[in-house]
Motif scaffolding. Structure first.
Motif, PDB file in Angstrom:
ATOM      1  N   THR A  17       5.218  -5.393  -4.849  1.00 27.02           N
ATOM      2  CA  THR A  17       5.035  -4.668  -5.803  1.00 27.02           C
ATOM      3  C   THR A  17       4.080  -3.696  -5.152  1.00 27.02           C
ATOM      4  O   THR A  17       3.162  -4.044  -4.518  1.00 27.02           O
ATOM      5  CB  THR A  17       4.428  -5.172  -7.019  1.00 27.02           C
ATOM      6  OG1 THR A  17       4.211  -4.103  -7.934  1.00 27.02           O
ATOM      7  CG2 THR A  17       3.133  -5.815  -6.920  1.00 27.02           C
ATOM      8  N   CYS A  18       4.135  -2.414  -5.716  1.00 28.33           N
ATOM      9  CA  CYS A  18       3.263  -1.344  -5.030  1.00 28.33           C
ATOM     10  C   CYS A  18       1.990  -1.477  -6.145  1.00 28.33           C
ATOM     11  O   CYS A  18       2.005  -1.780  -7.184  1.00 28.33           O
ATOM     12  CB  CYS A  18       3.867   0.144  -5.182  1.00 28.33           C
ATOM     13  SG  CYS A  18       5.284   0.464  -4.383  1.00 28.33           S
ATOM     14  N   VAL A  19       0.742  -1.172  -5.101  1.00 27.26           N
ATOM     15  CA  VAL A  19      -0.511  -1.400  -5.706  1.00 27.26           C
ATOM     16  C   VAL A  19      -0.773  -0.044  -6.648  1.00 27.26           C
ATOM     17  O   VAL A  19      -0.609   1.045  -6.072  1.00 27.26           O
ATOM     18  CB  VAL A  19      -1.587  -1.354  -4.853  1.00 27.26           C
ATOM     19  CG1 VAL A  19      -3.074  -1.317  -5.397  1.00 27.26           C
ATOM     20  CG2 VAL A  19      -1.598  -2.646  -4.157  1.00 27.26           C
ATOM     21  N   GLU A  20      -0.983  -0.229  -7.930  1.00 27.58           N
ATOM     22  CA  GLU A  20      -1.074   1.141  -8.766  1.00 27.58           C
ATOM     23  C   GLU A  20      -2.158   2.107  -8.229  1.00 27.58           C
ATOM     24  O   GLU A  20      -3.220   1.357  -7.645  1.00 27.58           O
ATOM     25  CB  GLU A  20      -1.448   0.823 -10.239  1.00 27.58           C
ATOM     26  CG  GLU A  20      -0.344   0.115 -10.994  1.00 27.58           C
ATOM     27  CD  GLU A  20      -0.645  -0.141 -12.358  1.00 27.58           C
ATOM     28  OE1 GLU A  20      -1.762   0.080 -12.766  1.00 27.58           O
ATOM     29  OE2 GLU A  20       0.268  -0.822 -13.080  1.00 27.58           O
ATOM     30  N   PRO A  21      -2.051   3.290  -8.314  1.00 29.83           N
ATOM     31  CA  PRO A  21      -1.066   3.996  -8.990  1.00 29.83           C
ATOM     32  C   PRO A  21       0.435   4.253  -8.382  1.00 29.83           C
ATOM     33  O   PRO A  21       0.836   5.128  -8.970  1.00 29.83           O
ATOM     34  CB  PRO A  21      -1.791   5.352  -9.445  1.00 29.83           C
ATOM     35  CG  PRO A  21      -2.576   5.669  -8.457  1.00 29.83           C
ATOM     36  CD  PRO A  21      -3.175   4.238  -7.808  1.00 29.83           C
ATOM     37  N   ALA A  22       0.316   3.920  -7.331  1.00 30.89           N
ATOM     38  CA  ALA A  22       1.856   4.047  -6.647  1.00 30.89           C
ATOM     39  C   ALA A  22       2.644   3.452  -7.196  1.00 30.89           C
ATOM     40  O   ALA A  22       2.550   2.242  -7.821  1.00 30.89           O
ATOM     41  CB  ALA A  22       1.444   3.610  -5.187  1.00 30.89           C
ATOM     42  N   ARG A  23       4.129   3.749  -6.841  1.00 28.25           N
ATOM     43  CA  ARG A  23       5.098   3.297  -7.505  1.00 28.25           C
ATOM     44  C   ARG A  23       6.180   3.373  -6.366  1.00 28.25           C
ATOM     45  O   ARG A  23       6.293   4.591  -5.678  1.00 28.25           O
ATOM     46  CB  ARG A  23       5.575   3.752  -8.800  1.00 28.25           C
ATOM     47  CG  ARG A  23       5.728   5.308  -8.991  1.00 28.25           C
ATOM     48  CD  ARG A  23       6.045   5.750 -10.238  1.00 28.25           C
ATOM     49  NE  ARG A  23       6.396   7.144 -10.560  1.00 28.25           N
ATOM     50  CZ  ARG A  23       6.147   7.743 -11.493  1.00 28.25           C
ATOM     51  NH1 ARG A  23       5.425   7.540 -12.485  1.00 28.25           N
ATOM     52  NH2 ARG A  23       6.716   9.106 -11.680  1.00 28.25           N
ATOM     53  N   CYS A  24       7.111   2.646  -6.693  1.00 30.23           N
ATOM     54  CA  CYS A  24       8.408   2.831  -5.590  1.00 30.23           C
ATOM     55  C   CYS A  24       9.351   3.828  -5.695  1.00 30.23           C
ATOM     56  O   CYS A  24       9.766   4.056  -6.884  1.00 30.23           O
ATOM     57  CB  CYS A  24       8.993   1.238  -5.645  1.00 30.23           C
ATOM     58  SG  CYS A  24      10.132   0.870  -4.268  1.00 30.23           S
ATOM     59  N   THR A  25       9.367   4.758  -4.718  1.00 30.69           N
ATOM     60  CA  THR A  25      10.171   6.033  -4.773  1.00 30.69           C
ATOM     61  C   THR A  25      10.878   6.391  -3.797  1.00 30.69           C
ATOM     62  O   THR A  25      10.497   6.047  -2.562  1.00 30.69           O
ATOM     63  CB  THR A  25       8.862   7.012  -5.181  1.00 30.69           C
ATOM     64  OG1 THR A  25       8.245   6.904  -6.163  1.00 30.69           O
ATOM     65  CG2 THR A  25       9.888   8.269  -5.338  1.00 30.69           C
ATOM     66  N   TYR A  26      11.982   6.852  -3.744  1.00 24.34           N
ATOM     67  CA  TYR A  26      12.908   7.202  -2.721  1.00 24.34           C
ATOM     68  C   TYR A  26      12.439   8.604  -2.292  1.00 24.34           C
ATOM     69  O   TYR A  26      11.997   9.633  -3.133  1.00 24.34           O
ATOM     70  CB  TYR A  26      14.401   7.474  -3.182  1.00 24.34           C
ATOM     71  CG  TYR A  26      15.149   6.039  -3.225  1.00 24.34           C
ATOM     72  CD1 TYR A  26      15.819   5.510  -2.063  1.00 24.34           C
ATOM     73  CD2 TYR A  26      15.155   5.460  -4.338  1.00 24.34           C
ATOM     74  CE1 TYR A  26      16.399   4.362  -2.025  1.00 24.34           C
ATOM     75  CE2 TYR A  26      15.962   4.072  -4.459  1.00 24.34           C
ATOM     76  CZ  TYR A  26      16.458   3.581  -3.208  1.00 24.34           C
ATOM     77  OH  TYR A  26      17.124   2.416  -3.287  1.00 24.34           O
ATOM     78  N   LYS A  48       0.998  -1.330  -0.147  1.00 23.48           N
ATOM     79  CA  LYS A  48       0.033  -0.056  -0.148  1.00 23.48           C
ATOM     80  C   LYS A  48       0.846   1.199   0.120  1.00 23.48           C
ATOM     81  O   LYS A  48       2.294   1.113   0.339  1.00 23.48           O
ATOM     82  CB  LYS A  48      -0.985  -0.007   1.273  1.00 23.48           C
ATOM     83  CG  LYS A  48      -1.839  -1.317   1.228  1.00 23.48           C
ATOM     84  CD  LYS A  48      -2.750  -1.017   2.414  1.00 23.48           C
ATOM     85  CE  LYS A  48      -2.132  -1.044   3.810  1.00 23.48           C
ATOM     86  NZ  LYS A  48      -1.435  -2.260   4.274  1.00 23.48           N
ATOM     87  N   GLU A  49       0.198   2.539  -0.210  1.00 23.90           N
ATOM     88  CA  GLU A  49       1.044   3.705  -0.274  1.00 23.90           C
ATOM     89  C   GLU A  49       1.583   3.688   1.160  1.00 23.90           C
ATOM     90  O   GLU A  49       1.020   3.723   2.349  1.00 23.90           O
ATOM     91  CB  GLU A  49      -0.073   4.725  -0.699  1.00 23.90           C
ATOM     92  CG  GLU A  49       0.563   6.053  -0.704  1.00 23.90           C
ATOM     93  CD  GLU A  49      -0.272   7.273  -1.158  1.00 23.90           C
ATOM     94  OE1 GLU A  49       0.379   8.215  -1.439  1.00 23.90           O
ATOM     95  OE2 GLU A  49      -1.602   6.949  -1.335  1.00 23.90           O
ATOM     96  N   GLY A  50       2.919   4.245   1.162  1.00 25.64           N
ATOM     97  CA  GLY A  50       3.456   4.581   2.375  1.00 25.64           C
ATOM     98  C   GLY A  50       4.222   3.208   2.867  1.00 25.64           C
ATOM     99  O   GLY A  50       5.309   3.330   3.611  1.00 25.64           O
ATOM    100  N   ASP A  51       4.119   2.050   2.249  1.00 23.53           N
ATOM    101  CA  ASP A  51       4.937   0.798   2.565  1.00 23.53           C
ATOM    102  C   ASP A  51       6.341   0.944   2.112  1.00 23.53           C
ATOM    103  O   ASP A  51       6.484   1.444   0.867  1.00 23.53           O
ATOM    104  CB  ASP A  51       4.082  -0.392   2.274  1.00 23.53           C
ATOM    105  CG  ASP A  51       2.842  -0.801   2.918  1.00 23.53           C
ATOM    106  OD1 ASP A  51       2.757  -0.237   3.956  1.00 23.53           O
ATOM    107  OD2 ASP A  51       2.087  -1.556   2.465  1.00 23.53           O
ATOM    108  N   VAL A  52       7.396   0.286   2.782  1.00 20.27           N
ATOM    109  CA  VAL A  52       8.569   0.136   2.282  1.00 20.27           C
ATOM    110  C   VAL A  52       8.479  -0.834   1.043  1.00 20.27           C
ATOM    111  O   VAL A  52       7.880  -2.039   1.322  1.00 20.27           O
ATOM    112  CB  VAL A  52       9.660  -0.082   3.616  1.00 20.27           C
ATOM    113  CG1 VAL A  52      11.024  -0.522   2.918  1.00 20.27           C
ATOM    114  CG2 VAL A  52       9.843   0.718   4.384  1.00 20.27           C
ATOM    115  N   CYS A  53       9.313  -0.407   0.040  1.00 24.10           N
ATOM    116  CA  CYS A  53       9.212  -1.170  -1.232  1.00 24.10           C
ATOM    117  C   CYS A  53      10.425  -1.835  -1.556  1.00 24.10           C
ATOM    118  O   CYS A  53      10.389  -2.429  -2.729  1.00 24.10           O
ATOM    119  CB  CYS A  53       8.298  -0.511  -2.524  1.00 24.10           C
ATOM    120  SG  CYS A  53       9.097   1.150  -2.579  1.00 24.10           S
TER     121      CYS A  53
END
Length: 371
Positions: A237-246, A226-231
Motif C-alpha cells: 500500500t502507498c504511504v499516505e498521502p500518496a495513492r496508487c496512480t497510473y 514510498k512515492e514513486g514506487d510501482v504499486c
C-alpha cells in the motif's frame, strides 16, 4: 434499553470533515455558552474555504448547529455535575479541525473533540443519556418506561476477554491482541486466541496482527510503498498521502501524491486532491469545478455551493443528451424559491416551493438526575 453516547453529541462532532485556517489564529478557549456558536462559525469557515458555500454568511444562515435543542441538556448536565466541560479541549478541537483541509469532506472529527464533554457518573449511577456515564459505559433504561424523561443507570461494559478464555461471536470482544477463534469442524466460537504474526499460518481463519494480511494460507506483512514506487503489487500500500496512480499509458501505476489546486495534473487520472477541483484537460492544471452560469462538468458536476440544472438527461453510456445546456445554478437561501431537493443550501429543504428549515423536534426539558 440503552442510549449510547453518540446520540446526544453527534451534532456537535460529526459536522467536521475538515477545516482550513480560522482567520490564521489559534482558537481561544470558548465558554460552554459560546461553544455551539463557535462550532458553527468554524464549520462554516471550512465549508466556505472548500467552496461548499460562496460566503461564510450563507453557511451560517442555512445551518442549525447553534440551535440544536439537545444542547440545552448538555449545559444543564454540566451545571448539575453529571458532566464536565473542558474549555481547553474545546479550543484544541477547533484548532485540530482547522488543519484538516479540503482533501476530504467526510470522516470522523478529530479525537480531541470527543473529550470536550466528559461523563462523570460511575457504575449504576443515575443518568438520562450515555454522555453522562464515565468511561466505557451506556445509560440503560427500564424498557417498560414510556416517559420521555425516564431515569436510567450507567451500565459499564464488561472487560475484554483474555487470551485462552471462552468467547462468543457478537459478544464481549477479546483483548486487542487476540481474536475469537472457531472450531474448524463445528465453526462454533471457542476461546480468545493470540493473533498470528507475519509468516504464521492463517489457513483456518486465524486473524493476523495489525499491518499483516492473510494470503489464504500465511500471514504476510503489508509493504509500505514510498512515492514513486510501482504499486500494482499484492500486499502493498502507498504511504499516505500518496495513492496508487497510473502516470502514463503503457506505464505501471506508481505511488504519487495527488496534486492540489493550481498544480499540474493528468486529466486521464482525475488525480486532484481537493473535493472542489478537477483536472482541466485544456490547462492540465487542477482547477475549481464550474461555478454559477457555467456548463456543468460532464453534464452533472458543479462547485459544491451550486447544483446542475437543465440539460436533456443522459444516454445509456452516461453522456448528456438533448439541446438544453445543463448549467451550474446557485443553491437557494432561506425563503428563496426552489423546485428540487438539491436546490437549497445547508440544512434548508425545498418545502412548498421555498427553501425552509425543517421543524426541529423539541427536546423534552428533563431534570438532570441527581442534581
Amino acid at each position: 434499553m440503552t442510549k449510547r453516547k453518540s446520540t446526544l453529541l453527534w451534532t456537535f462532532t460529526s459536522v467536521f470533515g475538515g477545516l482550513t485556517a480560522l482567520g490564521g489564529q489559534l482558537a481561544c478557549t470558548p465558554s460552554i455558552e459560546d461553544y455551539p456558536r463557535e462550532l458553527e462559525e468554524a464549520f462554516c469557515e471550512w465549508q466556505h474555504e472548500c467552496h461548499a458555500y460562496e460566503r461564510v454568511r450563507d453557511c451560517v444562515d442555512s445551518k442549525q448547529i447553534e440551535s440544536d435543542p439537545q444542547y440545552d441538556y448538555l449545559v444543564r448536565a454540566v451545571a448539575g455535575g453529571s458532566m464536565a466541560y473542558d474549555r481547553d479541549a474545546a479550543a484544541d478541537c477547533l484548532h485540530a479541525i482547522s488543519e484538516r483541509g479540503c482533501v476530504d469532506d467526510e470522516g470522523p472529527p478529530p479525537e480531541v473533540c470527543d473529550r470536550v464533554f466528559l461523563g462523570k457518573i460511575g457504575r449504576n449511577g443515575p443518568c438520562l443519556n450515555s454522555a453522562e456515564c464515565a468511561g466505557n459505559a451506556v445509560c440503560g433504561f427500564d424498557p417498560t418506561c414510556s416517559d420521555q424523561c425516564c431515569v436510567g443507570a450507567c451500565r459499564v461494559f464488561a472487560d475484554p476477554v483474555a487470551i485462552g478464555e471462552p468467547c462468543s461471536f457478537g459478544g464481549v470482544a477479546c483483548v486487542p491482541e487476540a481474536f475469537c477463534a472457531s472450531d474448524p469442524v463445528t465453526f462454533l466460537a471457542t476461546v480468545c486466541t493470540k493473533r498470528v504474526k507475519a509468516g504464521g499460518d492463517c489457513s483456518l481463519g486465524q486473524v493476523c496482527v495489525e499491518g499483516v494480511e492473510c494470503d489464504g494460507s500465511m500471514c504476510r506483512e503489508v509493504e509500505q510503498l514510498k512515492e514513486g514506487d510501482v504499486c500494482d503489487v499484492p500486499f502493498a500500500t502507498c504511504v499516505e498521502p500518496a495513492r496508487c496512480t497510473y502516470q502514463a499509458e503503457g506505464e505501471p501505476p506508481r505511488c504519487a501524491v495527488p496534486p492540489t489546486l493550481g498544480a499540474p495534473c493528468d486529466p486521464n487520472n482525475d488525480t486532484c486532491d481537493r473535493v472542489d477541483t478537477y483536472c482541466d484537460p485544456a490547462s492540465l492544471l487542477c482547477t475549481l469545478l464550474p461555478g454559477p452560469g457555467q456548463a456543468c462538468l460532464n453534464g452533472y458536476t458543479c462547485i459544491p455551493y451550486t447544483y446542475c440544472e437543465g440539460g436533456g438527461g443522459f444516454d445509456e453510456f452516461g453522456e448528456p443528451t438533448g439541446d438544453a445546456l445543463a448549467a451550474c445554478t446557485r443553491r437557494g437561501g432561506e425563503g428563496d424559491s426552489c423546485d428540487s431537493y438539491d436546490a437549497c443550501l445547508g440544512d434548508l429543504e425545498c418545502i412548498a416551493g421555498h427553501c425552509s428549515f425543517p421543524e426541529l423536534t423539541p427536546a423534552p426539558v428533563c431534570p438532570v438526575p441527581g442534581s
